[in-house]
Design a protein around this motif. Structure first.
Motif, PDB file in Angstrom:
ATOM      1  N   GLU A  73       0.832  -1.206   0.000  1.00 25.82           N
ATOM      2  CA  GLU A  73       0.000   0.000   0.000  1.00 25.82           C
ATOM      3  C   GLU A  73       0.872   1.264   0.000  1.00 25.82           C
ATOM      4  OE1 GLU A  73      -3.499   1.956   2.823  1.00 25.82           O
ATOM      5  OE2 GLU A  73      -2.692  -0.010   3.317  1.00 25.82           O
ATOM      6  N   VAL A  74       1.889   1.248   0.850  1.00 26.30           N
ATOM      7  CA  VAL A  74       2.848   2.355   0.924  1.00 26.30           C
ATOM      8  C   VAL A  74       4.263   1.778   0.984  1.00 26.30           C
ATOM      9  CG1 VAL A  74       1.282   3.963   2.078  1.00 26.30           C
ATOM     10  CG2 VAL A  74       2.790   2.538   3.441  1.00 26.30           C
ATOM     11  N   THR A  79       6.092   4.790  18.418  1.00 33.40           N
ATOM     12  CA  THR A  79       4.794   5.007  17.784  1.00 33.40           C
ATOM     13  C   THR A  79       4.218   3.729  17.200  1.00 33.40           C
ATOM     14  OG1 THR A  79       5.509   7.251  17.223  1.00 33.40           O
ATOM     15  CG2 THR A  79       3.567   6.427  16.097  1.00 33.40           C
ATOM     16  N   LEU A  80       5.025   2.955  16.490  1.00 31.47           N
ATOM     17  CA  LEU A  80       4.565   1.713  15.854  1.00 31.47           C
ATOM     18  C   LEU A  80       5.552   0.574  16.136  1.00 31.47           C
ATOM     19  CD1 LEU A  80       3.293   2.890  12.322  1.00 31.47           C
ATOM     20  CD2 LEU A  80       1.912   2.163  14.276  1.00 31.47           C
ATOM     21  N   PRO A  81       5.575   0.066  17.368  1.00 31.50           N
ATOM     22  CA  PRO A  81       6.529  -1.000  17.687  1.00 31.50           C
ATOM     23  C   PRO A  81       6.290  -2.289  16.904  1.00 31.50           C
ATOM     24  CG  PRO A  81       4.971  -0.686  19.482  1.00 31.50           C
ATOM     25  CD  PRO A  81       4.757   0.441  18.506  1.00 31.50           C
ATOM     26  N   GLN A  82       5.087  -2.479  16.396  1.00 31.45           N
ATOM     27  CA  GLN A  82       4.806  -3.670  15.598  1.00 31.45           C
ATOM     28  C   GLN A  82       5.422  -3.571  14.208  1.00 31.45           C
ATOM     29  OE1 GLN A  82       2.626  -1.251  16.349  1.00 31.45           O
ATOM     30  NE2 GLN A  82       0.987  -1.083  14.849  1.00 31.45           N
ATOM     31  N   TRP A 107      14.425  -4.785  10.062  1.00 32.09           N
ATOM     32  CA  TRP A 107      13.959  -4.075  11.246  1.00 32.09           C
ATOM     33  C   TRP A 107      12.657  -3.320  11.004  1.00 32.09           C
ATOM     34  CZ3 TRP A 107      13.710   1.178  12.872  1.00 32.09           C
ATOM     35  CH2 TRP A 107      14.116   2.121  11.921  1.00 32.09           C
ATOM     36  N   ILE A 108      12.290  -3.126   9.743  1.00 31.60           N
ATOM     37  CA  ILE A 108      11.026  -2.481   9.401  1.00 31.60           C
ATOM     38  C   ILE A 108      10.134  -3.520   8.719  1.00 31.60           C
ATOM     39  CG2 ILE A 108       9.884  -0.678   8.056  1.00 31.60           C
ATOM     40  CD1 ILE A 108      12.441   0.976   8.254  1.00 31.60           C
ATOM     41  N   THR A 109       8.944  -3.749   9.289  1.00 33.53           N
ATOM     42  CA  THR A 109       7.981  -4.690   8.711  1.00 33.53           C
ATOM     43  C   THR A 109       6.648  -3.953   8.522  1.00 33.53           C
ATOM     44  OG1 THR A 109       7.538  -5.522  10.939  1.00 33.53           O
ATOM     45  CG2 THR A 109       9.032  -6.823   9.569  1.00 33.53           C
ATOM     46  N   PRO A 110       6.526  -3.213   7.423  1.00 33.56           N
ATOM     47  CA  PRO A 110       5.355  -2.363   7.203  1.00 33.56           C
ATOM     48  C   PRO A 110       4.053  -3.140   7.039  1.00 33.56           C
ATOM     49  CG  PRO A 110       6.750  -2.359   5.265  1.00 33.56           C
ATOM     50  CD  PRO A 110       7.490  -3.099   6.340  1.00 33.56           C
ATOM     51  N   GLU A 111       4.130  -4.432   6.769  1.00 32.03           N
ATOM     52  CA  GLU A 111       2.909  -5.220   6.639  1.00 32.03           C
ATOM     53  C   GLU A 111       2.164  -5.344   7.974  1.00 32.03           C
ATOM     54  OE1 GLU A 111       6.422  -8.074   7.015  1.00 32.03           O
ATOM     55  OE2 GLU A 111       6.008  -6.253   5.891  1.00 32.03           O
ATOM     56  N   SER A 128      -1.389  -0.422   8.849  1.00 32.45           N
ATOM     57  CA  SER A 128      -2.049   0.105   7.654  1.00 32.45           C
ATOM     58  C   SER A 128      -1.209   1.228   7.045  1.00 32.45           C
ATOM     59  CB  SER A 128      -3.431   0.662   8.014  1.00 32.45           C
ATOM     60  OG  SER A 128      -3.307   1.863   8.762  1.00 32.45           O
ATOM     61  N   GLY A 129      -1.458   1.501   5.794  1.00 30.98           N
ATOM     62  CA  GLY A 129      -0.773   2.598   5.124  1.00 30.98           C
ATOM     63  C   GLY A 129      -1.007   3.920   5.826  1.00 30.98           C
ATOM     64  N   LYS A 130      -2.226   4.131   6.290  1.00 33.91           N
ATOM     65  CA  LYS A 130      -2.577   5.376   6.983  1.00 33.91           C
ATOM     66  C   LYS A 130      -1.769   5.531   8.281  1.00 33.91           C
ATOM     67  CE  LYS A 130      -6.657   7.925   8.453  1.00 33.91           C
ATOM     68  NZ  LYS A 130      -8.112   7.914   8.558  1.00 33.91           N
ATOM     69  N   GLU A 131      -1.627   4.436   9.033  1.00 35.03           N
ATOM     70  CA  GLU A 131      -0.844   4.484  10.276  1.00 35.03           C
ATOM     71  C   GLU A 131       0.626   4.776   9.984  1.00 35.03           C
ATOM     72  OE1 GLU A 131      -2.733   1.305  13.350  1.00 35.03           O
ATOM     73  OE2 GLU A 131      -2.050   0.477  11.426  1.00 35.03           O
ATOM     74  N   ILE A 132       1.150   4.150   8.949  1.00 36.13           N
ATOM     75  CA  ILE A 132       2.558   4.352   8.589  1.00 36.13           C
ATOM     76  C   ILE A 132       2.806   5.778   8.123  1.00 36.13           C
ATOM     77  CG2 ILE A 132       4.349   3.696   6.921  1.00 36.13           C
ATOM     78  CD1 ILE A 132       3.213   0.805   7.168  1.00 36.13           C
TER      79      ILE A 132
END
Length: 69
Positions: free
Chosen positions: A10-11, A29-32, A41-45, A48-52
């Motif tokens: 998505e992003v 902010t987004l530890p998940q 170290w970054i797992t954007p899945e 959501s795109g909006k949160e990211i």
């Protein structure tokens, strides 16, 4: 260090390691999504795109940005 991209379909996040000041805003902010002990170290899945997009806007150094595809 090289720049790296991470996408959730998505992003796409661009991480510029040389700009990173390790403020920890991303992890808090987004530890998940951001886990400096994991590889990658970054797992954007994991968000959501909006949160990211909202989190990346808070990066104090500009090391994180959204790539327009």
């Amino acid at each position: 260090m090289k720049n790296k991209t991470y996408s959730n379909g998505e992003v796409t996040i661009l991480w510029q390691a040389d700009k990173c000041i390790h403020a920890g805003v991303c992890v808090k902010t987004l530890p998940q999504v951001y886990n400096p002990k994991a590889r990658p170290w970054i797992t954007p899945e994991n968000a959501s795109g909006k949160e990211i997009i909202a989190q990346v806007a808070k990066c104090p150094s500009g090391a994180l940005s959204i790539v327009n595809e």
